[in-house]
Design a protein around this motif. Structure first.
Motif, PDB file in Angstrom:
ATOM      1  N   THR A  10       0.853  -1.183   0.000  1.00  0.00           N
ATOM      2  CA  THR A  10       0.000   0.000   0.000  1.00  0.00           C
ATOM      3  C   THR A  10       0.889   1.233   0.000  1.00  0.00           C
ATOM      4  O   THR A  10       1.724   1.394   0.884  1.00  0.00           O
ATOM      5  N   CYS A  12       1.023   5.150   0.436  1.00  0.00           N
ATOM      6  CA  CYS A  12       0.259   6.238   1.049  1.00  0.00           C
ATOM      7  C   CYS A  12       0.863   7.583   0.661  1.00  0.00           C
ATOM      8  O   CYS A  12       2.079   7.772   0.783  1.00  0.00           O
ATOM      9  N   TYR A  38       0.330  -3.545  -5.916  1.00  0.00           N
ATOM     10  CA  TYR A  38       0.281  -2.354  -5.077  1.00  0.00           C
ATOM     11  C   TYR A  38      -1.103  -1.726  -5.152  1.00  0.00           C
ATOM     12  O   TYR A  38      -1.884  -1.980  -6.064  1.00  0.00           O
ATOM     13  N   GLU A  39      -1.399  -0.909  -4.176  1.00  0.00           N
ATOM     14  CA  GLU A  39      -2.553  -0.032  -4.188  1.00  0.00           C
ATOM     15  C   GLU A  39      -2.080   1.346  -3.749  1.00  0.00           C
ATOM     16  O   GLU A  39      -1.070   1.466  -3.054  1.00  0.00           O
ATOM     17  N   CYS A  78      -4.147   6.484   6.609  1.00  0.00           N
ATOM     18  CA  CYS A  78      -3.817   5.601   5.485  1.00  0.00           C
ATOM     19  C   CYS A  78      -3.333   4.247   5.976  1.00  0.00           C
ATOM     20  O   CYS A  78      -3.686   3.215   5.407  1.00  0.00           O
ATOM     21  N   ALA A  82      -5.026   0.744   4.867  1.00  0.00           N
ATOM     22  CA  ALA A  82      -4.210  -0.064   3.963  1.00  0.00           C
ATOM     23  C   ALA A  82      -4.568  -1.544   4.037  1.00  0.00           C
ATOM     24  O   ALA A  82      -4.781  -2.090   5.119  1.00  0.00           O
ATOM     25  N   GLY A  84      -2.387  -3.700   2.397  1.00  0.00           N
ATOM     26  CA  GLY A  84      -1.123  -4.357   2.117  1.00  0.00           C
ATOM     27  C   GLY A  84      -0.428  -4.907   3.344  1.00  0.00           C
ATOM     28  O   GLY A  84      -0.594  -4.405   4.455  1.00  0.00           O
ATOM     29  N   ILE A  87       3.404  -1.275   4.004  1.00  0.00           N
ATOM     30  CA  ILE A  87       2.885   0.072   3.801  1.00  0.00           C
ATOM     31  C   ILE A  87       4.072   0.985   3.516  1.00  0.00           C
ATOM     32  O   ILE A  87       5.058   0.981   4.263  1.00  0.00           O
TER      33      ILE A  87
END
Length: 220
Positions: A10, A12, A38-39, A78, A82, A84, A87
């Motif tokens: 993730t 941020c 990923y995001e 965040c 998240a 993930g 992070i």
């Protein structure tokens, strides 16, 4: 690390009126970074410009932080949102290099570290600023002196050490590393001098090179 076992990362990005920079940061994540899992979450702090619109065009998830100046709160929000296993906190003016998220995943997952961060290069500054940045990173930066241009950590670590939502503006990044150091010691950190992110020198230019050098030496 096989592709099938890659952890979700993730990314941020806290923002406030970052229309000048956010597009290049997100472009680098999508088109320069080669890590596939990923995001991206943008935590916006009441921007009055096109920051949110630009972030949406890149498919980022948008969260609003309505408490002006609470950068630590943005990073904390965040981290809680998240999905993930890893992070990564970056700034809106950060440009990721192609292999950085792979190196991050390898260090945090295979080496059993808690926090991974890297050196920096100013893409809009002269050689003197970059020489100062290089020497600070190589000779003076302690492993727990984490800075917001890139801090990666495991979700497991964040269960124990979190961003201070009341930290003074632009101190939340150092405080996060210091809190983790007080709790776990230096063994959970890796500062990787051989990996780099590109960042803007906008804040340092406002202060001036000599004032910035004095600040860095005090923080060392």
């Amino acid at each position: 690390m096989s592709a099938k076992r890659l952890p979700l990362v993730t990314i941020c990005i806290p923002t406030r009126n970052e229309e000048r920079y956010i597009g290049q940061a997100l472009f680098a994540i999508q088109r320069i970074n080669i890590y596939p899992r990923y995001e991206v979450i943008v935590v916006d702090n009441l921007s009055s410009d096109r920051t949110r619109d630009i972030a949406k065009t890149f498919g980022a998830k948008i969260i609003e932080n309505t408490h002006v100046g609470k950068l630590g709160l943005s990073r904390h929000m965040c981290s809680l949102e998240a999905r993930g296993e890893i992070i990564a906190q970056i700034d809106a003016d950060t440009v990721l290099t192609p292999l950085l998220l792979y190196k991050t995943a390898i260090n945090l997952m295979k080496q059993k570290l808690g926090i991974y961060h890297v050196s920096h290069y100013y893409y809009d500054a002269n050689a003197l600023y970059n020489l100062a940045a290089h020497y600070y990173d190589k000779y003076f930066r302690k492993p727990h002196k984490t800075t917001g241009h890139f801090i990666a950590y495991t979700r497991e670590l964040y269960d124990y050490v979190q961003f201070d939502i009341n930290a003074a503006l632009a101190t939340e990044d150092y405080k996060f590393g210091e809190d983790a150091y007080r709790r776990f010691g230096s063994k959970i950190f890796k500062f990787d001098i051989n990996e780099t992110v590109l960042v803007s020198a906008r804040g340092y230019k406002r202060r001036g090179l000599l004032r910035e050098l004095n600040y860095l030496l005090r923080e060392a």
